[in-house]
Design an enzyme around this catalytic site. Structure first.
Site, mmCIF file in Angstrom:
data_model
loop_
_atom_site.group_PDB
_atom_site.id
_atom_site.type_symbol
_atom_site.label_atom_id
_atom_site.label_comp_id
_atom_site.label_asym_id
_atom_site.label_seq_id
_atom_site.Cartn_x
_atom_site.Cartn_y
_atom_site.Cartn_z
ATOM 1 N N SER A 75 64.732 24.989 40.791
ATOM 2 C CA SER A 75 65.812 25.888 40.381
ATOM 3 C C SER A 75 67.019 25.710 41.313
ATOM 4 O O SER A 75 67.530 24.602 41.458
ATOM 5 C CB SER A 75 65.290 27.329 40.369
ATOM 6 O OG SER A 75 66.220 28.202 39.795
ATOM 7 N N ASP A 95 62.430 27.271 29.069
ATOM 8 C CA ASP A 95 62.828 27.850 30.349
ATOM 9 C C ASP A 95 63.718 29.045 30.053
ATOM 10 O O ASP A 95 64.758 28.911 29.405
ATOM 11 C CB ASP A 95 63.571 26.791 31.178
ATOM 12 C CG ASP A 95 63.902 27.246 32.590
ATOM 13 O OD1 ASP A 95 64.140 28.446 32.801
ATOM 14 O OD2 ASP A 95 63.934 26.383 33.497
ATOM 15 N N HIS A 110 59.999 28.379 33.678
ATOM 16 C CA HIS A 110 60.938 28.008 34.744
ATOM 17 C C HIS A 110 60.253 27.649 36.063
ATOM 18 O O HIS A 110 60.565 26.632 36.676
ATOM 19 C CB HIS A 110 61.945 29.137 34.967
ATOM 20 C CG HIS A 110 62.968 28.809 36.013
ATOM 21 N ND1 HIS A 110 63.865 27.771 35.870
ATOM 22 C CD2 HIS A 110 63.218 29.353 37.245
ATOM 23 C CE1 HIS A 110 64.633 27.695 36.939
ATOM 24 N NE2 HIS A 110 64.253 28.635 37.791
#
Length: 249
Positions: free
Chosen positions: A96, A193, A223
């Site tokens: 991320s 996601d 995610h």
């Protein structure tokens, strides 16, 4: 001055192994807990590991609110410097926003021998909308987007809006740096996601100037893929990546 207690499981992780270093970056509002399976697998193979706790993370949303994206970059750079003193080559891995930070390092440091972003954040229109539309100081949590049942990410239960503004600035800055990346890159992207649109990874793949690049789709994770059903794929393929490019000149 308020002293913020670090949550159990959120501590930084440093492991001195061989002369190949792996810089491991956790994500926005998250902690090193989300990266621990990767860290343990890499350490088992003998690599030197630096997994910093980003400043303002793993303590309280109030402390995070007082930090900036520059502080997060500095946390990663300090860990990189620890590896640089011990290692001939360093790879950067991140989830991320950690992937965003890993890309930033690859764009700015020639010693990064390869980069492995996992659902990296470059452009999140929903977050821009939040900043524009809310007057609140905090919004609901964005962590634990995990498909696998019974698994929780150690992350904040509230997200500082000011921190989202800093994330937006970081993403724009790194987006503009992508064409400076020439090192090998393995990009992992979850097909579904609910935090970072998968198009982000496609944008990274298309923009970097790496001669060796690959986009790897994860079909069974959301995610936080490092804690999800495709965790073994990420570990196996990233280890292959390190071996492949450790000996490259």
């Amino acid at each position: 001055m308020t002293v913020h207690q670090v949550q159990k499981g959120a501590e930084e992780i440093f492991h001195e192994g061989n002369e190949i270093g792996i810089l491991v970056c956790h994500g926005f509002t998250g902690t090193t807990q989300s990266m621990k399976p990767l860290v343990e697998a890499y350490a088992k193979e003998g690599y030197s590991i630096a997994a910093p706790r980003l400043k303002g993370h793993g303590t309280s949303p109030e402390e995070m609110e007082e930090t900036t994206y520059r502080d997060w970059i500095q946390s990663v750079e300090s860990a990189f410097q620890w590896l640089e003193k011990r290692c001939s080559k360093v790879f950067a891995v991140g989830l991320s926003m950690g992937g965003t930070l890993a890309l930033s390092m690859a764009a700015r440091y020639d010693k990064i021998a390869g980069v492995v972003p996992i659902n990296a954040a470059i452009d999140i229109p929903a977050m821009e909308n939040i900043v524009e539309q809310t007057d609140d100081r905090f919004i609901a949590a964005i962590g634990s987007d995990i498909k696998k049942e019974g698994i929780e990410e150690l992350a904040y239960q509230r997200t500082p809006v000011r921190s989202i503004q800093n994330l937006l600035t970081l993403m724009k800055e790194v987006h503009d740096q992508l064409a400076k990346i020439h090192c090998p890159i393995f990009i992992f992207v979850s097909e579904e996601d609910h935090v970072v649109p998968p198009e982000n990874s496609e944008m990274v793949f298309e923009t970097v100037l790496s001669e060796h690049k690959e986009l790897i789709h994860l079909d069974n994770s959301y995610h936080v893929a490092t804690l999800d059903n495709d965790q073994d794929i990420i570990i196996e393929r990233s280890l292959e990546f390190f071996v492949m490019y450790s000996n490259a000149k």
